[in-house]
Motif scaffolding. Structure first.
Motif, PDB file in Angstrom:
ATOM      1  N   GLY A  54       0.829  -1.416  -0.122  1.00 21.47           N
ATOM      2  CA  GLY A  54      -0.029  -0.001   0.338  1.00 21.47           C
ATOM      3  C   GLY A  54       0.845   1.056  -0.348  1.00 21.47           C
ATOM      4  N   ARG A  55       0.701   1.684   0.992  1.00 22.25           N
ATOM      5  CA  ARG A  55       1.203   3.848   1.230  1.00 22.25           C
ATOM      6  C   ARG A  55       2.389   3.589   2.073  1.00 22.25           C
ATOM      7  N   GLY A  56       2.768   2.422   2.533  1.00 19.90           N
ATOM      8  CA  GLY A  56       4.329   1.681   2.641  1.00 19.90           C
ATOM      9  C   GLY A  56       3.951   2.221   4.870  1.00 19.90           C
ATOM     10  N   SER A  57       2.475   1.851   5.326  1.00 22.63           N
ATOM     11  CA  SER A  57       2.518   2.184   6.932  1.00 22.63           C
ATOM     12  C   SER A  57       3.817   0.764   7.500  1.00 22.63           C
ATOM     13  N   ASN A  58       3.421  -0.505   7.336  1.00 23.65           N
ATOM     14  CA  ASN A  58       4.279  -1.521   7.217  1.00 23.65           C
ATOM     15  C   ASN A  58       5.763  -0.732   7.414  1.00 23.65           C
ATOM     16  N   LEU A  59       5.966  -0.063   6.440  1.00 30.38           N
ATOM     17  CA  LEU A  59       7.236  -0.232   6.491  1.00 30.38           C
ATOM     18  C   LEU A  59       7.642   1.089   8.006  1.00 30.38           C
ATOM     19  N   ARG A  60       6.604   1.872   7.439  1.00 22.85           N
ATOM     20  CA  ARG A  60       6.467   3.084   8.397  1.00 22.85           C
ATOM     21  C   ARG A  60       7.191   2.817   9.872  1.00 22.85           C
ATOM     22  N   TYR A  61       6.337   1.412  10.417  1.00 21.81           N
ATOM     23  CA  TYR A  61       6.296   0.936  11.797  1.00 21.81           C
ATOM     24  C   TYR A  61       7.442   0.180  11.732  1.00 21.81           C
ATOM     25  N   LEU A  62       7.993  -0.168  11.430  1.00 22.85           N
ATOM     26  CA  LEU A  62       8.739  -1.306  11.064  1.00 22.85           C
ATOM     27  C   LEU A  62      10.071  -0.883  11.215  1.00 22.85           C
ATOM     28  N   ALA A  63      11.214  -0.133   9.837  1.00 25.09           N
ATOM     29  CA  ALA A  63      12.408   0.488   9.718  1.00 25.09           C
ATOM     30  C   ALA A  63      12.708   1.230  11.224  1.00 25.09           C
ATOM     31  N   PRO A  64      11.831   1.785  11.826  1.00 23.64           N
ATOM     32  CA  PRO A  64      12.627   2.657  13.293  1.00 23.64           C
ATOM     33  C   PRO A  64      13.093   0.910  14.141  1.00 23.64           C
ATOM     34  N   ARG A  65      11.867  -0.110  13.978  1.00 29.31           N
ATOM     35  CA  ARG A  65      12.039  -1.168  15.055  1.00 29.31           C
ATOM     36  C   ARG A  65      13.226  -2.253  14.805  1.00 29.31           C
ATOM     37  N   LEU A  66      14.030  -2.296  13.378  1.00 25.27           N
ATOM     38  CA  LEU A  66      14.165  -3.206  12.851  1.00 25.27           C
ATOM     39  C   LEU A  66      15.650  -2.909  13.418  1.00 25.27           C
ATOM     40  N   PRO A  67      16.708  -3.992  13.167  1.00 23.65           N
ATOM     41  CA  PRO A  67      17.901  -3.379  13.900  1.00 23.65           C
ATOM     42  C   PRO A  67      18.534  -3.438  12.623  1.00 23.65           C
ATOM     43  N   GLY A  68      20.472  -3.058  12.768  1.00 23.97           N
ATOM     44  CA  GLY A  68      21.200  -2.510  11.150  1.00 23.97           C
ATOM     45  C   GLY A  68      20.752  -1.886  10.446  1.00 23.97           C
ATOM     46  N   SER A  69      21.606  -2.293   9.043  1.00 24.17           N
ATOM     47  CA  SER A  69      20.947  -2.416   7.841  1.00 24.17           C
ATOM     48  C   SER A  69      20.113  -2.939   7.275  1.00 24.17           C
ATOM     49  N   GLN A  70      19.157  -2.575   6.783  1.00 28.65           N
ATOM     50  CA  GLN A  70      18.216  -3.542   5.779  1.00 28.65           C
ATOM     51  C   GLN A  70      17.757  -3.418   4.828  1.00 28.65           C
ATOM     52  N   ARG A  98      19.519   3.472   7.885  1.00 27.55           N
ATOM     53  CA  ARG A  98      19.359   2.471   8.442  1.00 27.55           C
ATOM     54  C   ARG A  98      19.112   1.179   7.118  1.00 27.55           C
ATOM     55  N   ILE A  99      18.654   2.279   6.077  1.00 25.88           N
ATOM     56  CA  ILE A  99      17.743   1.310   5.043  1.00 25.88           C
ATOM     57  C   ILE A  99      18.950   1.817   3.477  1.00 25.88           C
ATOM     58  N   GLY A 100      19.092   0.265   3.660  1.00 24.72           N
ATOM     59  CA  GLY A 100      20.171   0.715   2.498  1.00 24.72           C
ATOM     60  C   GLY A 100      19.011   0.492   1.087  1.00 24.72           C
ATOM     61  N   ALA A 101      18.955  -0.466   0.095  1.00 24.15           N
ATOM     62  CA  ALA A 101      18.529  -0.646  -1.177  1.00 24.15           C
ATOM     63  C   ALA A 101      16.064  -0.185  -0.667  1.00 24.15           C
ATOM     64  N   ILE A 102      15.896   0.247  -1.517  1.00 24.75           N
ATOM     65  CA  ILE A 102      14.241  -0.080  -2.181  1.00 24.75           C
ATOM     66  C   ILE A 102      13.647  -0.106  -2.930  1.00 24.75           C
ATOM     67  N   GLU A 103      13.093  -1.606  -3.395  1.00 22.40           N
ATOM     68  CA  GLU A 103      13.016  -2.172  -4.114  1.00 22.40           C
ATOM     69  C   GLU A 103      11.351  -2.144  -4.640  1.00 22.40           C
ATOM     70  N   CYS A 104      10.394  -1.660  -5.466  1.00 23.09           N
ATOM     71  CA  CYS A 104       9.132  -1.723  -5.506  1.00 23.09           C
ATOM     72  C   CYS A 104       8.680  -1.865  -6.883  1.00 23.09           C
ATOM     73  N   VAL A 105       8.158  -3.446  -6.161  1.00 20.52           N
ATOM     74  CA  VAL A 105       7.854  -4.282  -7.472  1.00 20.52           C
ATOM     75  C   VAL A 105       6.274  -4.079  -7.622  1.00 20.52           C
TER      76      VAL A 105
END
Length: 291
Positions: A54-70, A98-105
């Motif tokens: 969708g608009r990235g809600s799951n990303l916005r919640y999880l990315a700051p709460r997951l460790p290291g490089s993603q 913390r976020i490296g590669a971003i791929e949208c499919v």
């Protein structure tokens, strides 16, 4: 709770309305468990695949709460919504590093799951599985197992919808509520693009599929609690139920619309609260099955 729509397309305004309640409702202990899974993994970068982004809600919640490089692969059938998600991902990447590669499919989830999940350390999805069929969930569990990936599947409806008086918290469900909710339950089992949907049976069916494919599964409740402070979301949700029920029983249009007007007004006055049950699932491959 996925809002019923004719083509199972989730409008950006609906996704925006629900985001804060979604985030507040999620089972935080399962997110912490997912973070530990990635921390303990051998990979230098956790590769997260988000299905139905969708608009990235799951990303916005999880990315700051997951460790290291993603690295993230965001998958959705709606290119416009994915554009919004990609903008969020870039902002998070710039802000945290913390976020490296971003791929949208842009993809139909009914197609090749193996390719979509390639390289995944963690597979995640939010508010998706009531729309899916049992056969599709079986395919998804098999594809996740093939990657030896952990899974974090959140906000699957479980069938609990309770109307409560805001003053004393007593149930105030009446005959019209039961009538409309029975129609809603039937509507949720229509084909939404991933086969005949399982609707509110999604959490139990998903758990069974994961266990069959060698996962250890944890489930926690993540209910929505809606009242006058979330009036806009509650109103939109009731309107969605109204429309689904009317599709299911067009001859009962007047009764259904009168019910919706009464319930929306009661929430707006602060007289009524609504509890909408959801379940979150976190699962990891059992010892001996990899990783």
């Amino acid at each position: 709770m996925s809002r019923p729509t004719t083509h199972a397309r989730f409008e950006a305004d609906w996704l925006t309305l629900r985001e804060s309640v979604d985030h507040a409702s999620r089972a935080s202990k399962l997110t912490e468990a997912a973070s530990r899974w990635l921390t303990d993994g051998d990979a230098a970068m956790g590769h997260v695949v988000d299905l139905g982004s969708g608009r990235g809600s799951n990303l916005r919640y999880l990315a700051p709460r997951l460790p290291g490089s993603q690295s993230w692969r965001l998958v959705d059938h709606d290119a416009e919504l994915l554009d919004d998600a990609q903008r969020s991902a870039r902002q998070l990447a710039e802000g945290s590093g913390r976020i490296g590669a971003i791929e949208c499919v842009v993809a139909d989830l009914a197609t090749d799951l193996d390719a979509l999940l390639d390289g995944a350390s963690l597979v995640t999805a939010a508010a998706l599985f009531d729309l899916a069929s049992q056969a599709w969930m079986e395919r998804l569990a098999a594809a996740c197992a093939a990657q030896r990936a952990a899974v974090l599947f959140v906000l699957s409806v479980d069938g609990e919808i309770v109307f409560r008086c805001s003053q004393d918290d007593q149930r105030v469900t009446d005959a019209d509520d039961l009538f409309v909710l029975e129609l809603l339950d039937a509507h949720q089992q229509r084909d939404k693009g991933l086969g005949v949907a399982v609707g509110t049976r999604a959490p139990e069916i998903l758990e069974e599929a994961l266990v069959r494919h060698g996962y250890r599964v944890r489930i926690e409740a993540s209910p929505w609690h809606l009242g006058s402070d979330s009036n806009a979301l509650a109103g939109a949700l009731i309107e969605g139920w109204r429309d689904a029920a009317t599709e299911q029983a067009p001859a009962e249009h007047e009764r259904i619309h009168a019910w919706a007007r009464q319930r929306i007004a009661a929430v707006a006055r602060g007289d009524l609260n609504i509890v909408v049950g959801h379940r979150d699932i976190f699962a990891v491959p059992a010892p001996g099955t990899g990783r």
